[in-house]
Design a protein around this motif. Structure first.
Motif, PDB file in Angstrom:
ATOM      1  N   TYR A  31      26.347  48.949 108.693  1.00 52.06           N
ATOM      2  CA  TYR A  31      25.277  49.915 108.436  1.00 52.06           C
ATOM      3  C   TYR A  31      25.862  51.302 108.147  1.00 52.06           C
ATOM      4  O   TYR A  31      25.435  51.980 107.212  1.00 52.06           O
ATOM      5  CB  TYR A  31      24.323  49.976 109.633  1.00 52.06           C
ATOM      6  CG  TYR A  31      23.048  50.719 109.329  1.00 52.06           C
ATOM      7  CD1 TYR A  31      22.004  50.089 108.667  1.00 52.06           C
ATOM      8  CD2 TYR A  31      22.891  52.052 109.687  1.00 52.06           C
ATOM      9  CE1 TYR A  31      20.836  50.766 108.378  1.00 52.06           C
ATOM     10  CE2 TYR A  31      21.731  52.728 109.402  1.00 52.06           C
ATOM     11  CZ  TYR A  31      20.698  52.090 108.753  1.00 52.06           C
ATOM     12  OH  TYR A  31      19.541  52.765 108.454  1.00 52.06           O
ATOM     13  N   ALA A  35      25.533  53.611 104.839  1.00 49.49           N
ATOM     14  CA  ALA A  35      25.080  55.004 104.904  1.00 49.49           C
ATOM     15  C   ALA A  35      26.075  55.914 104.185  1.00 49.49           C
ATOM     16  O   ALA A  35      25.681  56.829 103.450  1.00 49.49           O
ATOM     17  CB  ALA A  35      24.908  55.438 106.353  1.00 49.49           C
ATOM     18  N   PHE A  82      18.190  52.725 100.587  1.00 48.92           N
ATOM     19  CA  PHE A  82      18.764  52.788 101.928  1.00 48.92           C
ATOM     20  C   PHE A  82      17.666  52.752 102.990  1.00 48.92           C
ATOM     21  O   PHE A  82      17.838  52.146 104.047  1.00 48.92           O
ATOM     22  CB  PHE A  82      19.641  54.027 102.127  1.00 48.92           C
ATOM     23  CG  PHE A  82      20.316  54.013 103.470  1.00 48.92           C
ATOM     24  CD1 PHE A  82      21.408  53.193 103.690  1.00 48.92           C
ATOM     25  CD2 PHE A  82      19.834  54.778 104.512  1.00 48.92           C
ATOM     26  CE1 PHE A  82      22.016  53.138 104.935  1.00 48.92           C
ATOM     27  CE2 PHE A  82      20.441  54.730 105.757  1.00 48.92           C
ATOM     28  CZ  PHE A  82      21.533  53.912 105.972  1.00 48.92           C
ATOM     29  N   GLY A  83      16.539  53.378 102.695  1.00 45.96           N
ATOM     30  CA  GLY A  83      15.426  53.367 103.640  1.00 45.96           C
ATOM     31  C   GLY A  83      14.920  51.970 103.928  1.00 45.96           C
ATOM     32  O   GLY A  83      14.326  51.710 104.974  1.00 45.96           O
ATOM     33  N   PRO A  87      18.034  49.195 110.372  1.00 49.60           N
ATOM     34  CA  PRO A  87      19.131  49.576 111.259  1.00 49.60           C
ATOM     35  C   PRO A  87      19.269  48.563 112.401  1.00 49.60           C
ATOM     36  O   PRO A  87      18.276  48.214 113.030  1.00 49.60           O
ATOM     37  CB  PRO A  87      18.733  50.955 111.788  1.00 49.60           C
ATOM     38  CG  PRO A  87      17.336  51.188 111.365  1.00 49.60           C
ATOM     39  CD  PRO A  87      16.929  50.122 110.406  1.00 49.60           C
ATOM     40  N   SER A  92      22.500  53.098 115.084  1.00 46.55           N
ATOM     41  CA  SER A  92      22.260  53.094 113.634  1.00 46.55           C
ATOM     42  C   SER A  92      21.011  53.895 113.279  1.00 46.55           C
ATOM     43  O   SER A  92      20.934  54.468 112.190  1.00 46.55           O
ATOM     44  CB  SER A  92      22.146  51.662 113.125  1.00 46.55           C
ATOM     45  OG  SER A  92      23.396  51.025 113.191  1.00 46.55           O
ATOM     46  N   ASP A  93      20.046  53.950 114.184  1.00 45.60           N
ATOM     47  CA  ASP A  93      18.861  54.783 113.945  1.00 45.60           C
ATOM     48  C   ASP A  93      19.264  56.239 113.739  1.00 45.60           C
ATOM     49  O   ASP A  93      18.729  56.923 112.860  1.00 45.60           O
ATOM     50  CB  ASP A  93      17.882  54.703 115.122  1.00 45.60           C
ATOM     51  CG  ASP A  93      17.129  53.393 115.187  1.00 45.60           C
ATOM     52  OD1 ASP A  93      17.095  52.655 114.177  1.00 45.60           O
ATOM     53  OD2 ASP A  93      16.556  53.114 116.264  1.00 45.60           O
ATOM     54  N   ARG A  96      20.813  56.589 110.346  1.00 46.30           N
ATOM     55  CA  ARG A  96      19.742  56.515 109.346  1.00 46.30           C
ATOM     56  C   ARG A  96      19.021  57.852 109.234  1.00 46.30           C
ATOM     57  O   ARG A  96      18.800  58.376 108.138  1.00 46.30           O
ATOM     58  CB  ARG A  96      18.760  55.412 109.722  1.00 46.30           C
ATOM     59  CG  ARG A  96      17.595  55.281 108.778  1.00 46.30           C
ATOM     60  CD  ARG A  96      16.631  54.190 109.284  1.00 46.30           C
ATOM     61  NE  ARG A  96      15.619  53.900 108.321  1.00 46.30           N
ATOM     62  CZ  ARG A  96      14.490  54.594 108.182  1.00 46.30           C
ATOM     63  NH1 ARG A  96      14.249  55.636 108.954  1.00 46.30           N
ATOM     64  NH2 ARG A  96      13.613  54.253 107.260  1.00 46.30           N
ATOM     65  N   ASP A  97      18.635  58.410 110.380  1.00 45.83           N
ATOM     66  CA  ASP A  97      17.911  59.682 110.370  1.00 45.83           C
ATOM     67  C   ASP A  97      18.733  60.784 109.713  1.00 45.83           C
ATOM     68  O   ASP A  97      18.207  61.576 108.925  1.00 45.83           O
ATOM     69  CB  ASP A  97      17.533  60.093 111.798  1.00 45.83           C
ATOM     70  CG  ASP A  97      16.485  59.186 112.420  1.00 45.83           C
ATOM     71  OD1 ASP A  97      15.833  58.406 111.685  1.00 45.83           O
ATOM     72  OD2 ASP A  97      16.315  59.260 113.659  1.00 45.83           O
TER      73      ASP A  97
END
Length: 147
Positions: A31, A35, A82-83, A87, A92-93, A96-97
Protein backbone atom coordinates in the motif's frame (compact mmCIF):
# COMPACT_ATOMS: atom_id res chain seq x y z
CA UNK A 1 8.09 25.05 -30.32
CA UNK A 2 9.96 25.76 -27.06
CA UNK A 3 11.66 22.94 -25.14
CA UNK A 4 8.99 22.84 -22.36
CA UNK A 5 6.26 22.80 -25.01
CA UNK A 6 7.92 19.90 -26.84
CA UNK A 7 8.23 17.87 -23.66
CA UNK A 8 4.69 18.46 -22.43
CA UNK A 9 2.97 15.73 -24.49
CA UNK A 10 5.58 13.15 -23.43
CA UNK A 11 5.34 14.05 -19.77
CA UNK A 12 1.55 13.98 -19.83
CA UNK A 13 1.67 10.53 -21.38
CA UNK A 14 4.10 9.35 -18.69
CA UNK A 15 1.85 10.74 -15.95
CA UNK A 16 -1.15 9.03 -17.46
CA UNK A 17 0.67 5.70 -17.72
CA UNK A 18 1.96 5.91 -14.15
CA UNK A 19 -1.45 6.87 -12.80
CA UNK A 20 -2.88 3.70 -14.34
CA UNK A 21 -0.63 1.44 -12.24
CA UNK A 22 -2.87 1.03 -9.21
CA UNK A 23 -4.11 -2.41 -8.16
CA UNK A 24 -5.17 -4.05 -4.89
CA UNK A 25 -2.81 -3.64 -1.94
CA UNK A 26 -2.09 -6.90 -0.14
CA UNK A 27 -0.25 -5.47 2.86
CA UNK A 28 1.00 -2.20 4.37
CA UNK A 29 4.25 -2.29 2.42
CA UNK A 30 2.45 -2.77 -0.90
CA UNK A 31 0.00 0.00 0.00
CA UNK A 32 2.82 2.41 0.88
CA UNK A 33 4.52 1.65 -2.46
CA UNK A 34 1.28 2.42 -4.29
CA UNK A 35 0.94 5.67 -2.32
CA UNK A 36 4.49 6.60 -3.32
CA UNK A 37 3.78 5.92 -7.00
CA UNK A 38 0.60 7.99 -6.70
CA UNK A 39 2.62 10.89 -5.33
CA UNK A 40 5.14 10.54 -8.19
CA UNK A 41 2.34 10.71 -10.75
CA UNK A 42 0.97 13.84 -9.11
CA UNK A 43 4.42 15.46 -9.16
CA UNK A 44 4.63 14.84 -12.90
CA UNK A 45 1.30 16.58 -13.52
CA UNK A 46 2.31 19.47 -11.24
CA UNK A 47 5.57 19.96 -13.11
CA UNK A 48 3.70 20.30 -16.40
CA UNK A 49 1.33 22.80 -14.87
CA UNK A 50 4.29 24.69 -13.43
CA UNK A 51 6.05 24.82 -16.80
CA UNK A 52 2.87 26.06 -18.41
CA UNK A 53 2.50 28.89 -15.91
CA UNK A 54 6.19 29.76 -15.87
CA UNK A 55 6.50 29.84 -19.68
CA UNK A 56 3.01 31.03 -20.53
CA UNK A 57 4.40 33.93 -22.58
CA UNK A 58 6.06 31.41 -24.92
CA UNK A 59 2.91 29.47 -25.88
CA UNK A 60 -0.54 30.17 -27.19
CA UNK A 61 -3.46 30.57 -24.80
CA UNK A 62 -5.32 27.54 -26.16
CA UNK A 63 -2.23 25.34 -25.82
CA UNK A 64 -1.70 26.46 -22.22
CA UNK A 65 -5.35 25.66 -21.46
CA UNK A 66 -4.99 22.19 -22.98
CA UNK A 67 -1.90 21.43 -20.88
CA UNK A 68 -3.57 22.68 -17.69
CA UNK A 69 -6.73 20.72 -18.52
CA UNK A 70 -4.67 17.55 -18.99
CA UNK A 71 -2.88 18.19 -15.68
CA UNK A 72 -6.22 18.56 -13.87
CA UNK A 73 -7.51 15.36 -15.50
CA UNK A 74 -4.32 13.48 -14.58
CA UNK A 75 -4.55 14.62 -10.96
CA UNK A 76 -8.23 13.70 -10.83
CA UNK A 77 -7.42 10.26 -12.22
CA UNK A 78 -4.62 9.79 -9.69
CA UNK A 79 -7.01 10.67 -6.86
CA UNK A 80 -9.78 8.42 -8.15
CA UNK A 81 -7.56 5.43 -8.74
CA UNK A 82 -5.67 5.56 -5.48
CA UNK A 83 -8.82 6.44 -3.56
CA UNK A 84 -10.28 3.14 -4.77
CA UNK A 85 -7.52 1.04 -3.22
CA UNK A 86 -8.60 -0.44 0.12
CA UNK A 87 -6.11 0.36 2.91
CA UNK A 88 -5.18 -2.92 4.64
CA UNK A 89 -4.70 -1.45 8.16
CA UNK A 90 -4.98 1.61 10.40
CA UNK A 91 -1.37 2.50 9.56
CA UNK A 92 -2.32 2.51 5.88
CA UNK A 93 -5.28 4.78 6.67
CA UNK A 94 -2.82 7.46 7.79
CA UNK A 95 -0.80 7.06 4.58
CA UNK A 96 -3.99 7.26 2.54
CA UNK A 97 -5.11 10.43 4.30
CA UNK A 98 -1.73 12.09 3.78
CA UNK A 99 -1.30 11.29 0.09
CA UNK A 100 -4.89 12.16 -0.79
CA UNK A 101 -4.67 15.44 1.13
CA UNK A 102 -1.64 16.36 -0.97
CA UNK A 103 -2.97 15.17 -4.32
CA UNK A 104 -6.38 16.77 -3.75
CA UNK A 105 -4.67 20.06 -2.87
CA UNK A 106 -2.61 19.76 -6.06
CA UNK A 107 -5.73 19.11 -8.13
CA UNK A 108 -7.51 22.08 -6.59
CA UNK A 109 -4.54 24.38 -7.19
CA UNK A 110 -4.21 23.41 -10.86
CA UNK A 111 -8.01 23.68 -11.34
CA UNK A 112 -7.86 27.24 -9.98
CA UNK A 113 -5.01 28.06 -12.37
CA UNK A 114 -6.98 26.64 -15.29
CA UNK A 115 -9.96 28.82 -14.40
CA UNK A 116 -7.71 31.88 -14.22
CA UNK A 117 -6.05 30.97 -17.53
CA UNK A 118 -9.42 30.69 -19.25
CA UNK A 119 -10.52 34.07 -17.94
CA UNK A 120 -7.89 36.79 -17.93
CA UNK A 121 -4.74 34.77 -17.38
CA UNK A 122 -3.01 33.66 -14.19
CA UNK A 123 -3.17 36.60 -11.80
CA UNK A 124 0.20 36.10 -10.11
CA UNK A 125 2.30 33.63 -12.10
CA UNK A 126 5.32 33.91 -9.79
CA UNK A 127 3.21 33.05 -6.72
CA UNK A 128 1.53 30.21 -8.63
CA UNK A 129 4.92 28.76 -9.63
CA UNK A 130 6.09 28.94 -5.99
CA UNK A 131 2.94 27.14 -4.79
CA UNK A 132 3.24 24.44 -7.47
CA UNK A 133 6.91 23.98 -6.54
CA UNK A 134 5.97 23.69 -2.85
CA UNK A 135 3.30 21.08 -3.56
CA UNK A 136 5.60 19.14 -5.89
CA UNK A 137 8.30 19.18 -3.21
CA UNK A 138 5.90 17.85 -0.55
CA UNK A 139 4.72 15.11 -2.89
CA UNK A 140 8.29 14.24 -3.89
CA UNK A 141 9.26 13.96 -0.23
CA UNK A 142 6.25 11.73 0.38
CA UNK A 143 7.15 9.54 -2.62
CA UNK A 144 10.76 9.24 -1.48
CA UNK A 145 9.64 8.23 2.01
CA UNK A 146 7.37 5.51 0.60
CA UNK A 147 9.67 3.74 -1.86
Amino acid sequence: MTPPARLAPLALLAALLLSGCVSPAWDDHDYALKAGKTAESAVSALRFARSTVAYRDRMTGPYAEVVLTEAVQDLSSVNDQFGGVQPPSDASDRIRDEVLRLTEKAESEVEDLLIQARRDGVKDPAAAVRELDRLASELSDFAEKHK
